[in-house]
Design a protein around this motif. Structure first.
Motif, PDB file in Angstrom:
ATOM      1  N   THR A 186       0.848  -1.192   0.000  1.00 27.97           N
ATOM      2  CA  THR A 186       0.000   0.000   0.000  1.00 27.97           C
ATOM      3  C   THR A 186       0.882   1.240   0.000  1.00 27.97           C
ATOM      4  O   THR A 186       1.616   1.469   0.964  1.00 27.97           O
ATOM      5  CB  THR A 186      -0.910   0.018   1.248  1.00 27.97           C
ATOM      6  OG1 THR A 186      -1.687  -1.176   1.278  1.00 27.97           O
ATOM      7  CG2 THR A 186      -1.825   1.228   1.246  1.00 27.97           C
ATOM      8  N   ASN A 236       2.091   4.758   0.824  1.00 29.40           N
ATOM      9  CA  ASN A 236       1.810   5.652   1.942  1.00 29.40           C
ATOM     10  C   ASN A 236       2.313   7.034   1.554  1.00 29.40           C
ATOM     11  O   ASN A 236       3.492   7.209   1.274  1.00 29.40           O
ATOM     12  CB  ASN A 236       2.516   5.150   3.204  1.00 29.40           C
ATOM     13  CG  ASN A 236       2.038   5.846   4.448  1.00 29.40           C
ATOM     14  OD1 ASN A 236       1.914   7.059   4.481  1.00 29.40           O
ATOM     15  ND2 ASN A 236       1.780   5.073   5.475  1.00 29.40           N
ATOM     16  N   THR A 245      -4.154   9.662   9.953  1.00 28.39           N
ATOM     17  CA  THR A 245      -4.071   8.914   8.698  1.00 28.39           C
ATOM     18  C   THR A 245      -5.431   8.854   8.021  1.00 28.39           C
ATOM     19  O   THR A 245      -6.479   8.946   8.664  1.00 28.39           O
ATOM     20  CB  THR A 245      -3.585   7.466   8.906  1.00 28.39           C
ATOM     21  OG1 THR A 245      -4.537   6.754   9.697  1.00 28.39           O
ATOM     22  CG2 THR A 245      -2.208   7.427   9.535  1.00 28.39           C
ATOM     23  N   GLU A 251      -7.130   6.284   5.064  1.00 31.61           N
ATOM     24  CA  GLU A 251      -7.033   5.156   4.145  1.00 31.61           C
ATOM     25  C   GLU A 251      -8.075   5.377   3.059  1.00 31.61           C
ATOM     26  O   GLU A 251      -9.217   5.752   3.344  1.00 31.61           O
ATOM     27  CB  GLU A 251      -7.292   3.849   4.889  1.00 31.61           C
ATOM     28  CG  GLU A 251      -6.232   3.563   5.937  1.00 31.61           C
ATOM     29  CD  GLU A 251      -6.572   2.376   6.829  1.00 31.61           C
ATOM     30  OE1 GLU A 251      -7.472   1.582   6.475  1.00 31.61           O
ATOM     31  OE2 GLU A 251      -5.948   2.261   7.886  1.00 31.61           O
ATOM     32  N   ASP A 304      -5.362   0.434  -2.926  1.00 26.27           N
ATOM     33  CA  ASP A 304      -5.397   1.078  -1.618  1.00 26.27           C
ATOM     34  C   ASP A 304      -4.197   2.002  -1.420  1.00 26.27           C
ATOM     35  O   ASP A 304      -3.090   1.719  -1.892  1.00 26.27           O
ATOM     36  CB  ASP A 304      -5.404   0.028  -0.506  1.00 26.27           C
ATOM     37  CG  ASP A 304      -6.694  -0.754  -0.464  1.00 26.27           C
ATOM     38  OD1 ASP A 304      -7.736  -0.222  -0.892  1.00 26.27           O
ATOM     39  OD2 ASP A 304      -6.667  -1.910   0.000  1.00 26.27           O
ATOM     40  N   TYR A 305      -4.450   3.093  -0.702  1.00 29.39           N
ATOM     41  CA  TYR A 305      -3.433   4.079  -0.336  1.00 29.39           C
ATOM     42  C   TYR A 305      -3.666   4.478   1.109  1.00 29.39           C
ATOM     43  O   TYR A 305      -4.779   4.382   1.625  1.00 29.39           O
ATOM     44  CB  TYR A 305      -3.549   5.349  -1.191  1.00 29.39           C
ATOM     45  CG  TYR A 305      -3.295   5.144  -2.646  1.00 29.39           C
ATOM     46  CD1 TYR A 305      -2.051   5.396  -3.198  1.00 29.39           C
ATOM     47  CD2 TYR A 305      -4.313   4.697  -3.487  1.00 29.39           C
ATOM     48  CE1 TYR A 305      -1.820   5.203  -4.550  1.00 29.39           C
ATOM     49  CE2 TYR A 305      -4.087   4.502  -4.843  1.00 29.39           C
ATOM     50  CZ  TYR A 305      -2.845   4.752  -5.367  1.00 29.39           C
ATOM     51  OH  TYR A 305      -2.621   4.559  -6.699  1.00 29.39           O
ATOM     52  N   THR A 306      -2.624   4.984   1.739  1.00 32.40           N
ATOM     53  CA  THR A 306      -2.744   5.606   3.047  1.00 32.40           C
ATOM     54  C   THR A 306      -2.094   6.984   2.952  1.00 32.40           C
ATOM     55  O   THR A 306      -0.991   7.120   2.411  1.00 32.40           O
ATOM     56  CB  THR A 306      -2.035   4.773   4.143  1.00 32.40           C
ATOM     57  OG1 THR A 306      -2.642   3.487   4.211  1.00 32.40           O
ATOM     58  CG2 THR A 306      -2.130   5.460   5.497  1.00 32.40           C
TER      59      THR A 306
END
Length: 158
Positions: free
Chosen positions: A5, A7, A49, A51, A58-60
């Protein structure tokens, strides 16, 4: 293989950026938001954070502070089916302070680099006729937003 993922480090704009990105890409959503607590290091109750998912990826985003910023060493490539998609993503991502660059690259208003690339570009660049491929490459190097028709015309020597 484990899930990877990306970030993304923001100063304070992680939630704003995530909401912007999910408005740009179809089938996208913010999935979770966490907040700083009393332990800090930022003010309790501010976003820590975010999400989010952009069409299944998916990314954070983290609000880590001003110590780190984005640069062109990392970018996200958007494969576009046609000129309409190129135009859509280019327009949306350069809006409100984004910056156009060369060869299909841009920075959005948060400083994140994107490559908005028509799917056809790969075939043009790897054409079995090396002169055709070189003409397409030479045309691309003169562009900011990529123009599919102009790339085809250059490859064809028109």
């Amino acid at each position: 293989m484990p899930k990877i993922t990306p970030n993304l480090w923001f100063d304070t704009q992680a939630l704003e950026a995530a909401e912007f990105y999910v408005s740009v890409f179809p089938n996208s959503k913010v999935t979770n938001v966490t907040y700083y607590g009393e332990a800090g290091p930022r003010e309790a109750g501010t976003v820590l954070t975010v999400e989010f998912s952009l069409d299944g990826q998916d990314y954070t985003g983290i609000n880590g502070g001003p110590e780190f910023t984005f640069d062109e060493a990392v970018s996200f490539q958007i494969g576009c089916a046609d000129q309409e998609e190129v135009d859509h993503y280019w327009t949306r991502l350069t809006a409100d302070g984004g910056q156009e660059s060369q060869c299909g690259w841009l920075k959005d208003k948060y400083g994140l680099s994107w490559q908005v690339v028509p799917d056809e570009l790969g075939a043009l660049m790897t054409d079995p006729d090396p002169e055709r491929a070189q003409r397409a490459m030479a045309a691309m190097l003169k562009m900011q937003k990529l123009d599919v028709a102009a790339l085809r015309a250059a490859a064809d020597g028109a």
